[in-house]
Every structure is written in C-alpha cells, then in structure tokens.
Design an enzyme around this catalytic site. Structure first.
Site, PDB file in Angstrom:
ATOM      1  N   PRO A   1       0.835  -1.204   0.000  1.00  0.00           N
ATOM      2  CA  PRO A   1       0.000   0.000   0.000  1.00  0.00           C
ATOM      3  C   PRO A   1       0.870   1.255   0.000  1.00  0.00           C
ATOM      4  O   PRO A   1       1.962   1.274   0.577  1.00  0.00           O
ATOM      5  CB  PRO A   1      -0.790  -0.098   1.313  1.00  0.00           C
ATOM      6  N   LYS A   2       0.371   2.297  -0.659  1.00  0.00           N
ATOM      7  CA  LYS A   2       1.023   3.604  -0.616  1.00  0.00           C
ATOM      8  C   LYS A   2       0.158   4.509   0.261  1.00  0.00           C
ATOM      9  O   LYS A   2      -1.015   4.698  -0.009  1.00  0.00           O
ATOM     10  CB  LYS A   2       1.159   4.207  -2.012  1.00  0.00           C
ATOM     11  N   TYR A   3       0.768   5.081   1.302  1.00  0.00           N
ATOM     12  CA  TYR A   3       0.010   5.788   2.325  1.00  0.00           C
ATOM     13  C   TYR A   3       0.067   7.304   2.138  1.00  0.00           C
ATOM     14  O   TYR A   3       1.006   7.845   1.561  1.00  0.00           O
ATOM     15  CB  TYR A   3       0.541   5.438   3.714  1.00  0.00           C
TER      16      TYR A   3
END
Length: 334
Positions: free
Chosen positions: A32-34
C-alpha cells in the site's frame, strides 16, 4: 554507521495500472502507498535522526517516533512513512502541523494525536548495509527485526503481497481511509537511492464539482478552478485541474460566462499551488456548470491536494445537486 544521513530515498514512477509480474526483476511485490510523510530512520549508539524525503531533519517533529527509535537495541536504518490516524482516516494535515514547531508543541501534539511509523524497507541492520541486497532479503530482515524485538506502536510493519486481487482492493476500497495507491517493487531489486526504480499506481476517485474560475481565456480555458458549496452556502475552492483537452476547452469555451462583481471569488486571492504564496492569475466564471473529474485520494479538509483531471461536462447535474464541500468522492479502479 555504514549509512550516514542524508540519503536520497528510492522513488517510484507513476503508471495507470498495476504492472505485470515481469515488469520488475524477480516478479512484483505489492505494498500500500500511504498518505503520509516519507521518513528514513537512522539509529546508532548515541545518535537517532528522522530524515525527510528532501533531506531535512524531522526528529523534533515526531518525538514519539524519535524516542521509539532511540530505544531500539540495535543499529538500524529504516525506510517508511509517518502517518496520523484521526476519525478513521490518515490525516496529512495533522502531519504538516508538526513541522517547524517548538519541541514542546510537537510533544503535546504527539500526546493528543500520536503518529505511527509504517516501515516498508530495511537499509541497514547492525553493521550490515543492505542496499545491494535484493528486496526479498531486505523484507525478510525487516520482518525478523519486528519479530525479534516484538515491535509495537508506534512501529507498524506495512503489508506486502503478490496477490493482484488484494492490491486492487487497496486501490478501490481503501482510498477513503488514506491509502493513496499501491507501490510495486521487484523481489530481486536492490535499493537505489534517488532512482525511480519502483512503480506506483495511485487510487483514483471520480467526483463532480462546479466550475468557479478558469486560467487562460474564458473562451478557451486552459485549466479549471473547481468549487463546492459548504453548509453555509459559500462556494469553496475544492480542486485545481490539469490542462484541459482540446475538445473540452472548445466545449466549455462556448458555455462559460465571465463572472460579475458579485462572484464569490471576485476578490479572493488564490495561490498558484497549495504550497505556494505566489498569486494565481485567474478569471471567475458564473458557477453554472458542473464537471466530472478523476482525482487521487489525497484530500485535505475537502480540498484535493493534487491537480484533478476533468473527464466531461455533466449537463445532467445542477450546481445545487453537487455534493457539499468535503463530501461525495467515489473510488474507482486505478
């Protein structure tokens, strides 16, 4: 330490869809990219520093993470993201409030709104530099670090998968809580500071807003300033657009009307970007038309942080029917 700050973090280049496994060495690992602050954590005996993506020392901005790093029983260099979760969503604005503040203030904020560190890479452990090791080795070492020391808050180990279906869920379902997209890494990739060797796919949202102003001529607008009405009936700036396609410029140029003295933005100063103080030259237009657009999930207090891409004019939606300021995003597959 073998690695001394500042070090440029490895970066990702953007694409519109998840890459095929053969796009990166050894197949793809998906994370995931936060919606957070990229931080490198350096800890050795007597020295602990948090480094921003641009090389600045943010140790004082996040004392809860700095203190936790200082307590680690071995030397490490970590790569990851600082995030603050409030009201069920990662809040980028709360991170910004930590920067360039007195330490007493950031410690107070850390007590009220604690930050967490989502670790996704390990660049050094003990005296062993890991930059040239494949990602699969670095990931295994990172997992072992968490398991060996039973790391808990503020530490969090970011998930990784090679399951594309799960990654699609991160793109389509988790945008509203602050997952900006997905990063793909090659299992056999080394860590190359400053190089865009990874691939990122941003989660996108489709939504609508009212055209409140334009840059360029009203008869052939270059970009749009988009607004939504708040609960007090005030038209608020919600997004800025990317350059319009030729067909949309032509279509809007035939419809838009320059706003009069009573336009809600007639005397409003708008900067060239969210982070700039330079004034933007724009022309208010009558808020009569609605466009549908694609934007990413980085929305701060009702405003899209990055430019949105207009898709089409929505003649079937009246300005009064557009969702109120701060509401109404719909996630779609990237």
């Amino acid at each position: 330490m073998a690695l001394i700050p500042p070090i440029e973090p490895m970066l990702a280049k953007a694409t519109d869809t998840l890459p095929v496994p053969r796009a990166l060495p050894g197949g793809i690992a998906l994370e995931p990219k936060y919606d957070g602050f990229r931080l490198l954590v350096f800890h050795s005996s007597g020295t602990t520093q948090l480094q921003s993506r641009s090389g600045n020392d943010l140790s004082a901005a996040f004392p809860e993470i700095t203190d936790a790093a200082a307590a680690l029983p071995e030397e490490v260099v970590l790569d990851g993201e600082a995030v603050i979760l409030m009201e069920g969503r990662l809040q980028f604005g709360a991170l910004q409030q930590r920067v360039n503040r007195p330490l007493a203030t950031t410690r107070h904020l850390a007590h009220l709104q604690p930050a967490h560190y989502l670790a996704f890479d390990l660049l050094q452990r003990g005296t062993a530099e890991l930059l040239h090791e494949p990602y699969r080795v670095r990931r295994a070492a990172l997992e072992d670090l968490f398991a060996t020391h039973d790391l808990g808050a503020p530490w969090t180990l970011t998930p990784v998968t090679d399951d594309r279906e799960l990654a699609e869920q991160w793109l389509t379902l988790w945008g509203p809580v602050g997952v900006e997209g997905v990063v793909a890494k090659g299992w056999d990739q080394a860590y190359h500071p400053g190089r865009r060797g990874w691939i990122k796919v941003r989660a996108k949202e489709t939504s609508e807003a009212i055209i409140g102003a334009v840059t360029g001529p009203v008869t052939a607008p270059l970009t749009l300033l988009l607004g939504r009405y708040d609960t007090d009936g005030i038209l608020r700036l919600a997004a800025r657009s990317t350059p319009l396609t030729a067909s949309l410029r032509s279509e809007l140029g035939r419809l838009l009307t320059a706003g009069g003295p009573g336009h809600p933005w007639a005397d409003v100063r708008i900067t060239a970007s969210w982070s700039s103080r330079e004034p933007l030259e724009f022309t208010p237009v009558e808020p009569e038309h609605v466009v549908e657009f694609h934007g990413d999930t980085a929305v701060d207090a009702g405003r899209w942080r990055h430019a949105v891409r207009p898709l089409r004019l929505r003649t079937d939606i009246a300005p009064a029917d557009v969702a109120p300021f701060g509401e109404g995003q719909r996630p779609v597959s990237g």
